[in-house]
Design an enzyme around this catalytic site. Structure first.
Site, PDB file in Angstrom:
ATOM      1  NE  ARG A 173      -3.365   0.280   2.941  1.00  0.00           N
ATOM      2  CZ  ARG A 173      -4.556   0.717   2.552  1.00  0.00           C
ATOM      3  NH1 ARG A 173      -5.294  -0.036   1.774  1.00  0.00           N
ATOM      4  NH2 ARG A 173      -5.017   1.889   2.939  1.00  0.00           N
ATOM      5  NE  ARG A 279      -3.749   6.205  12.062  1.00  0.00           N
ATOM      6  CZ  ARG A 279      -4.184   5.896  10.846  1.00  0.00           C
ATOM      7  NH1 ARG A 279      -3.471   6.205   9.780  1.00  0.00           N
ATOM      8  NH2 ARG A 279      -5.323   5.273  10.664  1.00  0.00           N
ATOM      9  CE1 TYR A 348      -6.491  -1.032   5.042  1.00  0.00           C
ATOM     10  CE2 TYR A 348      -4.680  -2.594   5.202  1.00  0.00           C
ATOM     11  CZ  TYR A 348      -5.192  -1.339   5.416  1.00  0.00           C
ATOM     12  OH  TYR A 348      -4.389  -0.393   5.997  1.00  0.00           O
TER      13      TYR A 348
END
Ligand code: UDP
Length: 384
Positions: A173, A279, A348
């Protein structure tokens, strides 16, 4: 009397299929178990700060698919937003995806593109000819040092398992760039819906012929009451988990507020183990055209999805594939049900792909209806 169409789930899959069929003259009922539409894209303005919050974590719209860009722009104005992710590792801040600045800063060099490319090739493990795992893919293309600094620990935090157990497709990705382009996405179009994703989904569903039932679970036993069911819930839940639960990761968000600018960017990844979260997202930076005194942040923690949790990422390890195959086999036997979207096909998926597949699904249905053919259980093969 002609039976209605049932759509389970009011996310992008459900909303797009509903609209396309309602426009073709069908009566459509949408069943949504949550109190709101838009699924995990749901966004809402925070009363305390006024900031548009991506309630289930950040969603950035990006696509190369012309008809999808054209479609979403029909229902919302898209505002310019470019995702530029920063990463903290070993006490330093870098830019992601790995680009020429990342490489030069990390190794203390002043490489030009070709030099950096040659340098990275020398670090890559050329003995790995056909990378299968996430780790193989990383070692082959960026080498041990960059892998350990940016990917290894983050991936263990995100997926709860070693990169040797994960497929190479997850890392694919992310690009590696030998220039200073730090746009996280390589797509032609990128942006944010001006009034949030929930408003966009609402506009998609705003057409005569659609009835929405919020807070309403659909019982598969009632499928016979409808001409066809489009199901965007988890495929294993449709079959009451008869083959066991398909594994997912879920996310927990620690929400906190402040004044001013907390971190100067929408997304900062914490790639090493100095922090337990993956994050921090500062949501007002996802709407750079708005001005807010106050600010709201999410610290994002990933963990295994339990029965009561909201599923986010399908894990899809090789061993889950056999379980998925068993569900797909029984699903193909279900008359008048089509499984769609991230949860219905256990993949996904980015938002644009979801919308594109929903458009294909609606087209296929209309084509089958015209030709008196059976609508298949899957328009997109979940095992491909
Ligand atoms: N990844 C990583 N370090 C980062 C960002 C991503 O190791 O700083 C890995 C991680 O395994 C992640 C995958 O790359 O699951 C894909 O990242 P992406 O940003 O596409 O994930 P998403 O935004 O969909 O969660």
């Amino acid at each position: 009397m002609q039976k209605n169409i049932a759509i389970v789930g009011a996310g992008f899959s459900g909303a797009v299929i509903a609209r396309q069929l309602a426009e073709a003259g069908y009566q459509v009922e949408i069943f949504e178990s949550r109190p709101h539409i838009a699924g995990n894209c749901h966004s809402e303005r925070d009363a305390e700060t006024g900031v548009m919050v991506h309630i289930y974590g950040p969603h950035i719209f990006h696509t190369d698919i012309e008809r999808v860009w054209e479609y979403v722009n029909r229902y919302s104005r898209f505002m310019p937003y470019v995702n530029r992710v920063k990463a903290i590792t070993n006490n330093s801040v870098y830019t992601l995806p790995i680009n020429l600045l990342t490489i030069n800063q990390f190794f203390g060099k002043t490489f030009r593109p070709a030099e950096a490319q040659e340098f990275l090739a020398s670090l890559g493990d050329k003995s790995i000819e056909n990378p299968v795992t996430f780790e193989d893919q990383a070692l082959r293309f960026v080498g041990k040092e960059l892998y350990e600094a940016f990917f290894k620990t983050y991936t263990v935090k995100q997926w709860g398992m070693q990169p040797t157990e994960l497929p190479a497709s997850i890392l694919k990705r992310l690009p590696v760039r030998f220039n200073y382009d730090d746009n996280y996405f390589a797509h032609k179009y990128q942006g944010m819906p001006e009034n949030g994703y929930t408003d966009l989904v609402e506009k998609i569903m705003d057409v005569p012929g659609i009835t929405l039932h919020l807070n309403t679970k659909f019982d598969p036993a009632n499928k016979g009451d409808y001409a066809h069911v489009f199901y965007s819930g988890p495929i294993d839940a449709w079959f009451k988990h008869s083959e066991g639960r398909l594994p997912y990761r879920t996310l927990d968000f620690e929400v906190f507020r402040d004044t001013g600018d907390y971190q100067g960017n929408a997304v900062i990844n914490y790639c090493d183990d100095s922090q337990p979260y993956t994050r921090i997202t500062e949501h007002k930076h996802f709407s750079p055209w708005e001005k807010h005194e106050k600010t709201l942040m999410y610290k994002e923690y990933s963990r295994q999805c339990e029965e009561k949790d909201i599923p986010y990422y399908p894990i899809r390890q090789a061993r889950d594939k056999q379980q998925l195959e068993r569900y797909v086999t029984v699903a193909r036997e279900e008359p008048n049900v089509t499984f769609v979207g991230r949860l219905g096909t256990y993949r996904y998926l980015d938002m644009d792909v979801t919308i594109n597949e929903a458009l294909d699904t609606a087209d296929k249905f209309l084509e089958c209806a015209k030709g008196n053919e059976r609508m298949p259980a899957f328009v997109i093969d979940p095992l491909a």
